[in-house]
Enzyme design. Structure first.
Site, PDB file in Angstrom:
ATOM      1  N   PRO A 154      -0.993   2.237  -5.600  1.00  0.00           N
ATOM      2  CA  PRO A 154      -2.032   1.421  -4.955  1.00  0.00           C
ATOM      3  C   PRO A 154      -2.685   2.124  -3.762  1.00  0.00           C
ATOM      4  CG  PRO A 154      -0.154   0.056  -5.495  1.00  0.00           C
ATOM      5  CD  PRO A 154       0.262   1.487  -5.738  1.00  0.00           C
ATOM      6  N   LEU A 210       0.845  -1.199   0.000  1.00  0.00           N
ATOM      7  CA  LEU A 210       0.000   0.000   0.000  1.00  0.00           C
ATOM      8  C   LEU A 210       0.878   1.247   0.000  1.00  0.00           C
ATOM      9  CD1 LEU A 210      -3.096  -0.730   2.249  1.00  0.00           C
ATOM     10  CD2 LEU A 210      -3.016  -0.156  -0.164  1.00  0.00           C
ATOM     11  N   HIS A 211       1.563   1.454  -1.093  1.00  0.00           N
ATOM     12  CA  HIS A 211       2.430   2.608  -1.277  1.00  0.00           C
ATOM     13  C   HIS A 211       2.134   3.211  -2.635  1.00  0.00           C
ATOM     14  CE1 HIS A 211       4.705   1.573   2.277  1.00  0.00           C
ATOM     15  NE2 HIS A 211       4.689   0.315   1.861  1.00  0.00           N
ATOM     16  N   ALA A 212       2.442   4.473  -2.794  1.00  0.00           N
ATOM     17  CA  ALA A 212       2.325   5.174  -4.065  1.00  0.00           C
ATOM     18  C   ALA A 212       0.967   4.963  -4.729  1.00  0.00           C
ATOM     19  CB  ALA A 212       3.477   4.774  -4.986  1.00  0.00           C
TER      20      ALA A 212
END
Length: 93
Positions: A18, A14-16
């Site tokens: 997404p 759950l980075h950038a």
């Protein structure tokens, strides 16, 4: 209180991108949703909160919501997290 536990499928977690897609979806479901990883719970509509979870690929997260539409909201968000959103990004193709 409705709950769903789902494993983060995106390669980058759950980075950038997404995280952005997840937060945007959470804003559109019309129900207050929280997301928990380990002992930390944050509002699903908070980009900084979601990023602060540090959820990587394979992390189990729990979504919770209450009230009318909660089940449908959690189904929508859980389905989103269970897809590899990085693989769907045209920039990664």
């Amino acid at each position: 209180m409705a709950q769903r536990t789902v494993t983060v499928a995106s390669a980058s977690g759950l980075h950038a991108r997404p995280a952005k897609l997840f937060v945007q979806a959470a804003m559109n479901v019309g129900v207050a949703v929280t997301i928990r990883a380990g002992e930390k719970t944050v509002p699903a509509k908070s980009m900084l909160g979601v990023l602060s979870l540090g959820a990587v690929h394979g992390t189990e997260v729990t979504l919770e919501a209450d009230g009318p539409g909660a089940e449908e909201a959690l189904d929508t968000l859980a389905a989103l997290l269970s897809r590899d959103l990085d693989a769907e990004d045209p920039a990664h193709a």
